[in-house]
Design a protein around this motif. Structure first.
Motif, short mmCIF file in Angstrom:
data_model
loop_
_atom_site.label_atom_id
_atom_site.label_comp_id
_atom_site.label_asym_id
_atom_site.label_seq_id
_atom_site.Cartn_x
_atom_site.Cartn_y
_atom_site.Cartn_z
N LYS A 32 -1.91 15.10 -10.61
CA LYS A 32 -2.29 15.52 -11.96
C LYS A 32 -3.71 15.11 -12.33
CE LYS A 32 2.40 15.48 -13.93
NZ LYS A 32 3.30 14.86 -14.92
N GLY A 33 -4.36 14.35 -11.46
CA GLY A 33 -5.74 13.94 -11.74
C GLY A 33 -5.86 12.84 -12.78
N HIS A 34 -4.88 11.96 -12.86
CA HIS A 34 -4.90 10.88 -13.85
C HIS A 34 -6.02 9.88 -13.50
CE1 HIS A 34 -3.60 7.28 -16.04
NE2 HIS A 34 -2.88 8.08 -16.80
N PRO A 35 -7.00 9.69 -14.38
CA PRO A 35 -8.14 8.81 -14.05
C PRO A 35 -7.71 7.39 -13.72
CG PRO A 35 -8.61 10.14 -16.00
CD PRO A 35 -7.16 10.34 -15.70
N GLY A 36 -6.71 6.86 -14.43
CA GLY A 36 -6.27 5.49 -14.18
C GLY A 36 -5.71 5.30 -12.80
N ALA A 37 -5.04 6.32 -12.28
CA ALA A 37 -4.49 6.22 -10.93
C ALA A 37 -5.61 6.14 -9.90
CB ALA A 37 -3.58 7.41 -10.65
N PHE A 38 -6.64 6.97 -10.06
CA PHE A 38 -7.75 6.94 -9.11
C PHE A 38 -8.52 5.63 -9.22
CE2 PHE A 38 -6.82 11.44 -9.14
CZ PHE A 38 -6.96 11.76 -7.80
N GLU A 39 -8.67 5.13 -10.42
CA GLU A 39 -9.34 3.83 -10.58
C GLU A 39 -8.55 2.74 -9.88
OE1 GLU A 39 -10.82 0.78 -14.15
OE2 GLU A 39 -9.88 2.70 -14.64
N PHE A 40 -7.21 2.78 -10.03
CA PHE A 40 -6.37 1.78 -9.38
C PHE A 40 -6.53 1.84 -7.87
CE2 PHE A 40 -2.53 -0.10 -7.70
CZ PHE A 40 -2.26 -1.15 -8.58
N LEU A 41 -6.67 3.04 -7.34
CA LEU A 41 -6.81 3.24 -5.90
C LEU A 41 -8.23 3.01 -5.41
CD1 LEU A 41 -4.63 6.46 -5.63
CD2 LEU A 41 -4.03 4.20 -4.72
N GLY A 42 -9.14 2.72 -6.32
CA GLY A 42 -10.52 2.48 -5.95
C GLY A 42 -11.28 3.75 -5.59
N LEU A 43 -10.88 4.87 -6.19
CA LEU A 43 -11.49 6.16 -5.89
C LEU A 43 -12.22 6.70 -7.12
CD1 LEU A 43 -8.50 7.81 -4.00
CD2 LEU A 43 -10.52 6.75 -2.98
N GLU A 52 0.84 -1.20 0.00
CA GLU A 52 0.00 0.00 0.00
C GLU A 52 0.87 1.25 0.00
OE1 GLU A 52 -3.17 2.26 2.98
OE2 GLU A 52 -2.84 0.10 3.18
N PHE A 53 1.94 1.22 0.77
CA PHE A 53 2.89 2.35 0.78
C PHE A 53 3.51 2.54 -0.60
CE2 PHE A 53 7.42 3.39 0.90
CZ PHE A 53 7.38 4.68 1.41
N ILE A 54 3.96 1.46 -1.21
CA ILE A 54 4.60 1.54 -2.53
C ILE A 54 3.61 2.11 -3.56
CG2 ILE A 54 5.56 0.19 -4.44
CD1 ILE A 54 6.71 -1.72 -2.31
N VAL A 55 2.37 1.63 -3.54
CA VAL A 55 1.36 2.13 -4.48
C VAL A 55 1.13 3.62 -4.27
CG1 VAL A 55 -1.11 2.03 -5.05
CG2 VAL A 55 0.21 -0.09 -4.82
N ARG A 56 0.94 4.01 -3.04
CA ARG A 56 0.64 5.42 -2.75
C ARG A 56 1.79 6.32 -3.18
NH1 ARG A 56 -0.20 4.57 2.09
NH2 ARG A 56 1.70 5.39 3.06
N GLN A 57 3.02 5.93 -2.88
CA GLN A 57 4.17 6.75 -3.25
C GLN A 57 4.41 6.75 -4.76
OE1 GLN A 57 4.45 8.53 -0.28
NE2 GLN A 57 6.59 8.58 -0.89
N SER A 58 4.17 5.61 -5.40
CA SER A 58 4.40 5.52 -6.84
C SER A 58 3.42 6.36 -7.64
CB SER A 58 4.29 4.06 -7.29
OG SER A 58 5.25 3.24 -6.65
N LEU A 59 2.21 6.50 -7.13
CA LEU A 59 1.16 7.19 -7.88
C LEU A 59 0.96 8.63 -7.44
CD1 LEU A 59 -1.55 4.37 -8.12
CD2 LEU A 59 0.25 4.96 -9.76
#
Length: 378
Positions: free
Chosen positions: A251-262, A238-245
């Motif tokens: 920047k509001g990248h839709p794919g990043a929010f989808e990956f995070l379940g947001l 979870e730490f790695i994901v949060r820091q990586s994204l």
């Protein structure tokens, strides 16, 4: 109140130079320790940090044997003992030893000395990270250097494993760029993401965050594989994901929010946005209070960022995004979040008097803003 000591002064000063000279004269009695210190100290005061390191490295070249492999062996022998099982120093290392790897980059990046130089960097990074020096080898001898980096990614010492990730980062701060394709480092990161050292996994996450600048989909695919592999502890992945994204989230990248379940369109609005003053002088701070309200029928998780648009010293306006917080809002719930925003110029952000604004960004979308006047420094 006393002024803080500049990093260049604490990192590379007479005590550190004398320490190096003492270490070297003990393993190489012919080393002119007094002359070395005298020459370095005659130049050091007027130099910035990287130039200080280069100065020491160049002076080492003048005082060590002309044969680079012989000089390299002396430097490695002069390193203090390092037992990773009992190591109690800084993970990053002591700047005292930064000139050693700089010497290797300046004088040992040749075909003739390639093996001994890479082996030296592996030892030196245990005392001060050799991430900067490694990049010269990646550009000059990419295939051979990457063979060594693959071995380092499996090394027992976490400093060496971290070097495999940090030294190959696409956008390592304050270091030369490398021509290595970003996808070439993914096998290295595949080896390291499951590491048990935060020093290593922090580097892995920063490495992926660098890649998001050019290939966000590669990062999302890689993180998906890692998350599904169950090779890393849940909290650490979870730490790695949060820091990586983190940059994609800003920047509001839709794919990043989808990956995070947001959701990128959460049922949340800004009920009120308040600044504590209509104007603020450069060098002071501006208080920001924002009241959010959940308008839907389910709990919403929101990632809040603050976007500062400011007049630039040269012309036009610049923009900076600052991390806020993450909240879970129940249906109908209102919550006020506050921030004290410094209005200081930095090396990359030069402020000027004029009109600026603060925007509230929720899950990548800017949904409210307030203007203010930036006044000359007092």
């Amino acid at each position: 109140m006393s002024q803080p000591i500049p990093l260049k002064e604490s990192a590379m000063n007479q005590a550190r130079v004398e320490s190096l000279a003492g270490d070297l004269s003990r393993v190489a009695p012919s080393f002119d320790a007094e002359g070395f210190v005298t020459i370095v100290m005659a130049q050091l005061a007027r130099l910035e940090l990287k130039a200080r390191i280069a100065c020491v490295a160049d002076t080492l070249a003048d005082h060590l044997p002309a044969d680079v492999s012989t000089a390299t062996a002396i430097l490695v022998t002069a390193l203090p003992p390092h037992d990773d099982a009992t190591f109690t120093g800084s993970d990053f290392g002591l700047y005292t030893y930064a000139p050693y790897s700089d010497f290797i980059a300046r004088y040992g990046c040749t075909r003739e000395n390639l093996d001994s130089s890479l082996n030296a960097l592996k030892e030196m990074t245990k005392h001060f990270t050799a991430e900067d020096a490694l990049r010269y080898f990646l550009n000059a001898y990419p295939d051979e250097t990457m063979e060594a980096v693959v071995e380092w990614s499996r090394d027992p010492d976490y400093h060496v494993r971290r070097l495999a990730s940090e030294g190959t980062r696409p956008k390592l701060p304050w270091s030369p760029r490398i021509t290595l394709p970003v996808e070439a480092t993914i096998p290295i990161l595949d080896e390291l993401f499951s590491d048990d050292s935060r020093f290593v996994t922090q580097s892995v996450a920063n490495h992926l965050n660098d890649i998001t600048a050019t290939d966000p989909e590669l990062v999302l695919t890689t993180l998906g594989r890692w998350r599904d592999s169950n090779r890393q502890r849940p909290r650490e992945i979870e730490f790695i994901v949060r820091q990586s994204l983190r940059t994609l989230v800003k920047k509001g990248h839709p794919g990043a929010f989808e990956f995070l379940g947001l959701s990128i369109t959460p049922a949340v609005d800004v009920a009120e946005l308040r600044l504590d003053a209509p104007a603020v002088a450069i060098g002071n701070s501006l208080g920001v209070d924002c009241t959010l309200r959940a308008t839907g029928t389910t709990t919403e998780r929101v990632v809040i960022d603050y976007v500062l648009t400011y007049p630039r010293a040269r012309s036009g306006h610049g923009e900076a995004i600052f991390k806020g917080t993450t909240l879970d809002l129940d249906p109908g719930e209102s919550r006020t979040v506050s921030r004290t925003q410094p209005m200081r110029s930095t090396a990359s952000r030069k402020l000027a008097p004029g009109t600026g604004r603060v925007q509230i960004q929720i899950n990548g979308r800017r949904i409210a803003e307030a203007a203010f006047e930036l006044l000359p420094a007092r």
